[in-house]
Motif scaffolding. Sequence first.
Motif, PDB file in Angstrom:
ATOM      1  N   ARG A 122      10.323  14.191  19.657  1.00 24.77           N
ATOM      2  CA  ARG A 122      11.416  14.549  18.744  1.00 24.77           C
ATOM      3  C   ARG A 122      12.375  13.376  18.568  1.00 24.77           C
ATOM      4  O   ARG A 122      12.877  13.134  17.467  1.00 24.77           O
ATOM      5  N   ALA A 143      15.277  14.306  11.644  1.00 22.93           N
ATOM      6  CA  ALA A 143      14.158  15.237  11.461  1.00 22.93           C
ATOM      7  C   ALA A 143      13.887  15.957  12.778  1.00 22.93           C
ATOM      8  O   ALA A 143      13.854  15.334  13.831  1.00 22.93           O
ATOM      9  N   GLY A 144      13.738  17.258  12.698  1.00 23.56           N
ATOM     10  CA  GLY A 144      13.507  18.049  13.888  1.00 23.56           C
ATOM     11  C   GLY A 144      14.766  18.393  14.655  1.00 23.56           C
ATOM     12  O   GLY A 144      14.716  19.123  15.632  1.00 23.56           O
ATOM     13  N   ASP A 146      19.148  19.433  14.547  1.00 22.76           N
ATOM     14  CA  ASP A 146      19.914  20.565  14.056  1.00 22.76           C
ATOM     15  C   ASP A 146      19.943  20.580  12.534  1.00 22.76           C
ATOM     16  O   ASP A 146      19.976  19.523  11.898  1.00 22.76           O
ATOM     17  N   PRO A 147      19.948  21.773  11.934  1.00 20.06           N
ATOM     18  CA  PRO A 147      20.060  21.842  10.471  1.00 20.06           C
ATOM     19  C   PRO A 147      21.435  21.344  10.019  1.00 20.06           C
ATOM     20  O   PRO A 147      22.385  21.336  10.796  1.00 20.06           O
ATOM     21  N   ILE A 157      16.029  15.043  -0.604  1.00 21.16           N
ATOM     22  CA  ILE A 157      16.018  14.789   0.830  1.00 21.16           C
ATOM     23  C   ILE A 157      15.354  13.417   0.987  1.00 21.16           C
ATOM     24  O   ILE A 157      14.208  13.229   0.592  1.00 21.16           O
ATOM     25  N   ILE A 170      15.126  19.625  -4.402  1.00 23.98           N
ATOM     26  CA  ILE A 170      15.296  20.682  -3.391  1.00 23.98           C
ATOM     27  C   ILE A 170      16.527  21.496  -3.772  1.00 23.98           C
ATOM     28  O   ILE A 170      17.643  20.988  -3.786  1.00 23.98           O
ATOM     29  N   ALA A 177      18.454  28.304   2.425  1.00 24.29           N
ATOM     30  CA  ALA A 177      18.038  27.192   3.303  1.00 24.29           C
ATOM     31  C   ALA A 177      16.763  26.587   2.726  1.00 24.29           C
ATOM     32  O   ALA A 177      16.060  27.222   1.932  1.00 24.29           O
ATOM     33  N   ALA A 178      16.489  25.383   3.121  1.00 23.39           N
ATOM     34  CA  ALA A 178      15.250  24.716   2.718  1.00 23.39           C
ATOM     35  C   ALA A 178      14.843  23.751   3.807  1.00 23.39           C
ATOM     36  O   ALA A 178      15.668  23.318   4.623  1.00 23.39           O
ATOM     37  N   SER A 179      13.578  23.425   3.830  1.00 17.42           N
ATOM     38  CA  SER A 179      13.072  22.417   4.779  1.00 17.42           C
ATOM     39  C   SER A 179      11.918  21.679   4.114  1.00 17.42           C
ATOM     40  O   SER A 179      11.327  22.173   3.164  1.00 17.42           O
ATOM     41  N   VAL A 180      11.670  20.493   4.602  1.00 21.50           N
ATOM     42  CA  VAL A 180      10.509  19.727   4.171  1.00 21.50           C
ATOM     43  C   VAL A 180       9.668  19.420   5.400  1.00 21.50           C
ATOM     44  O   VAL A 180      10.194  19.363   6.515  1.00 21.50           O
ATOM     45  N   THR A 181       8.378  19.250   5.200  1.00 21.60           N
ATOM     46  CA  THR A 181       7.474  18.968   6.306  1.00 21.60           C
ATOM     47  C   THR A 181       6.932  17.560   6.150  1.00 21.60           C
ATOM     48  O   THR A 181       6.443  17.190   5.087  1.00 21.60           O
TER      49      THR A 181
END
Length: 184
Positions: A122, A143-144, A146-147, A157, A170, A177-181
């Motif tokens: 991490r 990345a990985g 806290d939001p 992003i 985004i 909320a949203a996230s990317v991988t």
Amino acid sequence: LRLPLSPLDRAAARSAVAEIVSINKAKTAIGAALAAAADDLAGARGQKLIVLITDGEETCDADPAAEILNLRAKGIDARVSIVGFAVDDAALKDTFAAWAAAGGGGYFDATRPDELAPAVQRALLPPFEVVAADGTVVASGVAGGDPVAVPPGTYTIRVLTDPPLDFPGIVIESGGAASVTLAE
């Protein structure tokens, strides 16, 4: 310096870490390690990341926070993340988190041996920025980690790898909320 300054060679890094012998009641020279890292990175080009792994507080009368700021003063653009291993003092964890934040990185906790490798993984993840349509950076994080909170809107992003990776369009709705991988 256990490994020469070069792109990450995972096998060599694993081997170097495996050779480290833990010594109970040894001094913990965090400030000196950070000062040495500044010397090691002087003149290096590109993105730099320092991952400091420690099982205790600074015990050699140095000032790790000042050494992190000294990196910037020397013109070394390095992100500093800290992995605390078997650290049970909440105040010390808060100190490590503050140092890592000052270094643009994050604090990652590993209470047991089986948590150490994932915590280091991490710590190796890149930072990111949330960029508004006008180019303003409205939030940043790791990345990985806290939001981050942002107002409703449409954002890009930007993952700060070399070269940066942009994820445009985004949309964040009120309360959403949203996230990317990231792929390896």
